[in-house]
Design an enzyme around this catalytic site. Structure first.
Site, short mmCIF file in Angstrom:
data_model
loop_
_atom_site.label_atom_id
_atom_site.label_comp_id
_atom_site.label_asym_id
_atom_site.label_seq_id
_atom_site.Cartn_x
_atom_site.Cartn_y
_atom_site.Cartn_z
N GLU A 67 0.71 -1.22 0.08
CA GLU A 67 0.00 0.13 -0.05
C GLU A 67 0.82 1.39 -0.11
OE1 GLU A 67 -2.28 0.83 3.47
OE2 GLU A 67 -0.44 1.29 4.50
N ASN A 95 -5.18 1.11 4.92
CA ASN A 95 -5.70 2.29 4.60
C ASN A 95 -5.42 3.17 3.48
OD1 ASN A 95 -3.61 2.30 6.73
ND2 ASN A 95 -3.88 4.54 6.52
N HIS A 96 -3.94 3.08 3.01
CA HIS A 96 -3.41 3.74 1.86
C HIS A 96 -3.72 3.07 0.47
CE1 HIS A 96 -1.49 6.74 4.28
NE2 HIS A 96 -0.87 5.99 4.74
#
Length: 291
Positions: A67, A95-96
């Protein structure tokens, strides 16, 4: 995977010595899980090391958290293709994964790049788990979960994992790898114990800092709180110090840049019984790659 849990109490086993190259137990499937790749340096290090590492250690299956590959934040189709071409079987994330919009349609076209399962399914591209075949013929489930403490408040990873493991329309194969992308060590510890005996591995990512607590839990699940990053070693979790330090010194916003120089490669190797899904051995691997 579980026997009587009371009979297993107190049977936690420490991992093999790091970089020990211990012999593979007879019949075991050998898996390698690589920590967060940081920018181009992380990707190039994997391209340089992985083919030989797979050959030398007889590794059957590889995951890597990707990510942070595209300029340090996010993943693009071209960087994903490069990682997969280097010998990684499945790219996990966190999350990225949403930082580069061009990855959204790509996630719909491949099952080899995962986003965290507990983002749900409502208008969320991609998938959070999949089943794959290792070189030795073992069928492997890879599950990507994300923590919620100090992170986006998405669905509960504990109950989503329960739902997948207990209520899936088709039973998952015995060998099950979990990348838990999570901020807190306590939340990762809790997930390891929650899934002990139901998955083969719970390995943490996200903090970019390797932990030395690799072990096999009482009911047969291999565990490590964080695999650590594959990125520039003279950095602040992979990023150029001059772009990070002002945030700590005077709280001014800065634009992070990926660091340069020697790269540290962090991964964890797990030997697994294909019939039961139990982990037989876990060993931390670390290499330095000169740029």
């Amino acid at each position: 995977m579980t026997d009587d849990p009371k009979a297993a109490l107190g049977r936690t086993r420490l991992g093999n010595p790091p970089n020990g190259d211990a012999p593979r137990p007879p019949g075991a499937c050998r898996v390698l899980m690589i920590g967060d790749l940081i920018g181009k340096p992380g990707r190039v290090a994997v391209e340089h090391l992985l083919p030989e590492l797979r050959h030398q250690r007889g590794i059957d299956f590889v995951t890597a958290n990707g990510e942070n590959v595209a300029g340090g934040m996010g993943l693009t189709p071209s960087t994903a293709d490069a990682i997969l071409a280097s010998g990684v079987d499945v790219i996990t994330s966190g999350n990225h994964i949403w930082d580069k919009r061009e990855i959204y349609p790509y996630l719909e076209t491949t099952d080899r790049v995962l986003r965290p399962l507990n983002y749900g399914t409502h208008e969320v591209p991609g998938r959070g788990w999949g089943t794959y075949e290792a070189l030795d013929g073992t069928h492997i489930a890879v599950i990507n979960l994300q923590g919620r403490t100090y992170m986006p408040q998405i669905e509960n990873p504990f109950t989503d994992a329960d739902r997948l493991l207990d209520e899936s329309s088709e039973p998952l194969p015995p060998v099950r790898l979990v990348d838990f992308h999570c901020e807190l060590t306590s939340e990762k510890n809790a997930m390891g114990l929650h899934l002990d005996g139901r998955v083969s591995v719970v390995a943490g990512t996200h903090t970019h800092v390797v932990t030395g607590d690799e072990r096999i839990l009482p009911n047969g699940t291999a565990y490590q709180t964080d695999i650590g990053m594959t990125g520039p070693v003279w950095s602040v979790i992979g990023f150029e110090p001059r772009t990070v330090l002002p945030r700590f010194i005077n709280a001014l916003p800065t634009r992070f840049e990926v660091g340069e120089g020697t790269v540290v490669f962090n991964a964890v190797q797990i030997d697994i019984d294909p019939a039961t899904g139990r982990a037989l051995a876990i060993e931390r691997i670390q290499r330095l790659v000169e740029s």
